[in-house]
Design a protein around this motif. Structure first.
Motif, mmCIF file in Angstrom:
data_model
loop_
_atom_site.group_PDB
_atom_site.id
_atom_site.type_symbol
_atom_site.label_atom_id
_atom_site.label_comp_id
_atom_site.label_asym_id
_atom_site.label_seq_id
_atom_site.Cartn_x
_atom_site.Cartn_y
_atom_site.Cartn_z
ATOM 1 N N GLU A 26 -4.206 0.270 -7.466
ATOM 2 C CA GLU A 26 -2.853 0.734 -7.375
ATOM 3 C C GLU A 26 -2.188 -0.067 -6.168
ATOM 4 N N GLU A 27 -2.923 -0.102 -4.954
ATOM 5 C CA GLU A 27 -2.533 -0.851 -3.864
ATOM 6 C C GLU A 27 -2.375 -2.408 -4.153
ATOM 7 N N LEU A 29 -1.672 -3.668 -7.140
ATOM 8 C CA LEU A 29 -0.654 -4.105 -8.075
ATOM 9 C C LEU A 29 0.736 -4.133 -7.326
ATOM 10 N N LYS A 30 0.815 -3.930 -5.950
ATOM 11 C CA LYS A 30 2.006 -4.076 -5.025
ATOM 12 C C LYS A 30 2.203 -5.796 -4.890
ATOM 13 N N TYR A 31 1.212 -6.433 -4.833
ATOM 14 C CA TYR A 31 1.375 -7.663 -4.431
ATOM 15 C C TYR A 31 0.923 -8.813 -5.576
ATOM 16 N N THR A 33 0.742 -10.488 -9.547
ATOM 17 C CA THR A 33 1.748 -10.629 -10.540
ATOM 18 C C THR A 33 1.174 -10.607 -11.990
ATOM 19 N N SER A 58 3.703 0.138 -15.423
ATOM 20 C CA SER A 58 4.612 0.766 -14.336
ATOM 21 C C SER A 58 5.279 -0.052 -13.314
ATOM 22 N N LYS A 59 4.247 -1.022 -13.114
ATOM 23 C CA LYS A 59 4.767 -1.957 -12.029
ATOM 24 C C LYS A 59 5.345 -3.408 -12.748
ATOM 25 N N VAL A 61 3.668 -5.533 -14.125
ATOM 26 C CA VAL A 61 2.543 -6.688 -13.939
ATOM 27 C C VAL A 61 2.404 -7.231 -15.420
ATOM 28 N N VAL A 234 -7.078 -5.482 -0.384
ATOM 29 C CA VAL A 234 -5.486 -5.183 -0.470
ATOM 30 C C VAL A 234 -4.894 -5.983 0.827
ATOM 31 N N ALA A 238 -2.099 -8.802 0.235
ATOM 32 C CA ALA A 238 -0.765 -8.686 0.952
ATOM 33 C C ALA A 238 -0.351 -9.815 1.916
ATOM 34 N N ARG A 241 0.552 -12.890 -0.221
ATOM 35 C CA ARG A 241 1.914 -12.909 -0.716
ATOM 36 C C ARG A 241 2.867 -13.277 0.208
#
Length: 255
Positions: A26-27, A29-31, A33, A58-59, A61, A234, A238, A241
Motif C-alpha cells: 500500500e505504501e 503504490l504511492k510512488y 506507476t 484505487s491508486k 496504477v 518504501v 520514495a 521518485r
C-alpha cells in the motif's frame, strides 16, 4: 535536465501467501506507476490478488500479470525445465486469473512480466521468449511484455509482434554483459537509497551506470523496477521518485 524525459516505475506486488502478507504494498503504490501482481505460481492467492488489484485500481496504477514458473515453494527463483506448450498454458492461466480480479474492480491487465528464474531464463532463451509471445498474442495482442533491457528476448518478442517495454533495475547489480548478477553473489542487491536513486536517475536520463566490476555500461530502458522485498523498499521508491521529479523527469506509466 530536459522535462521531455519520462520513465515508468514498476514494482513486484502481492507476493504474500495465506497468512503471510506483503505489508509494504500500500505504501509502495504511492510512488510507483505500474504494479506487477503475483498470479499464484510463485506467490499470491485469490484473497491477496483481489486485495492487491483493488489497491492498485484505487491508486490508478497500471496492472501487470507477474507470471512465473510453477514454483511456490521456491518463490519462483528456481530454474525449471518446461516445454513451450507448458509455458504457454501456464502463462495463459495466470493472466486469466488476474484479469478476473481486474474485471471485478473495474480495471484491466495492461502488460505481462515474468518473475525470477523465468525472467532471467527468458532473457537469453529464444524458445521461452517465443512461447511467451504466443501466450500473450493469443490471450490479448494489446498486452505489452516487460523484459530485460538489451536482452535477446526483446528482439524475439518484437519480431513476433509483441509490444515490448525494456526494463532497467536501480536496486540490482549488473554484469558487464548487461545481465542481472545472481542474488546469491555479494553485492547483487543494492539497498542504499542514495545509490539506488543515483542509478535510477542515470537510467532515466540515458546515462551510464557501473556494473558489478566497476566498469561503465549503458542500459536503455523505459521502465525502472524497485523490488518490494528489497531492504527498505518504501524508502528506496520514495527517494527515487523524488530524485527523478526534482530532475524534471516525468514519472508516468508506459501503459
Amino acid at each position: 535536465m530536459s522535462s521531455k524525459l519520462r520513465i515508468d516505475l514498476n514494482c513486484d506486488m502481492g507476493e504474500g501467501f495465506g497468512l503471510y502478507k506483503s505489508v509494504a504494498d500500500e505504501e509502495l503504490l504511492k510512488y510507483v506507476t505500474s504494479a506487477n501482481i503475483a498470479c499464484g505460481f510463485h506467490a499470491g492467492d485469490p484473497r491477496i490478488m483481489d486485495a492487491t488489484v483493488a489497491l492498485a485500481a484505487s491508486k490508478r496504477v497500471s496492472i501487470g500479470a507477474h507470471v512465473s514458473y510453477p514454483d511456490l515453494v521456491g518463490f519462483g527463483r528456481r530454474q525449471l525445465k518446461v516445454s513451450p506448450q507448458e509455458l504457454i498454458t501456464d502463462v495463459t492461466y495466470q493472466i486469466g486469473a488476474l484479469e478476473a480480479f481486474c474485471r471485478r474492480h473495474g480495471t484491466r491487465v495492461s502488460y505481462v512480466k515474468a518473475h525470477g528464474a523465468l525472467y532471467n531464463d527468458m532473457a537469453v532463451d529464444a524458445t521461452l521468449s517465443q512461447a511467451m509471445a504466443t501466450a500473450v498474442l493469443e490471450y490479448d495482442p494489446s498486452l505489452a511484455v516487460l523484459t530485460l533491457a538489451g536482452s535477446p528476448s526483446l528482439e524475439v518478442l518484437g519480431a513476433a509482434g509483441v509490444k515490448t517495454i525494456s526494463e532497467g533495475y536501480a536496486d540490482r547489480a549488473y554484469t558487464h554483459e548487461g545481465l542481472l548478477v545472481a542474488r546469491s553473489k555479494p553485492g547483487a542487491v543494492i539497498s542504499d537509497p542514495k545509490v539506488v536513486s543515483s542509478r535510477g536517475l542515470a537510467l532515466a536520463s540515458q546515462q551510464p551506470i557501473t556494473d558489478i566490476e566497476g566498469s561503465s555500461i549503458y542500459v536503455s530502458c523505459q521502465s525502472i523496477c524497485i523490488h518490494s522485498d528489497s531492504p527498505g523498499a518504501v524508502t528506496l521508491a520514495a527517494t527515487l521518485r523524488a530524485t527523478l521529479e526534482e530532475a524534471g523527469i516525468f514519472v508516468i506509466s508506459f501503459s
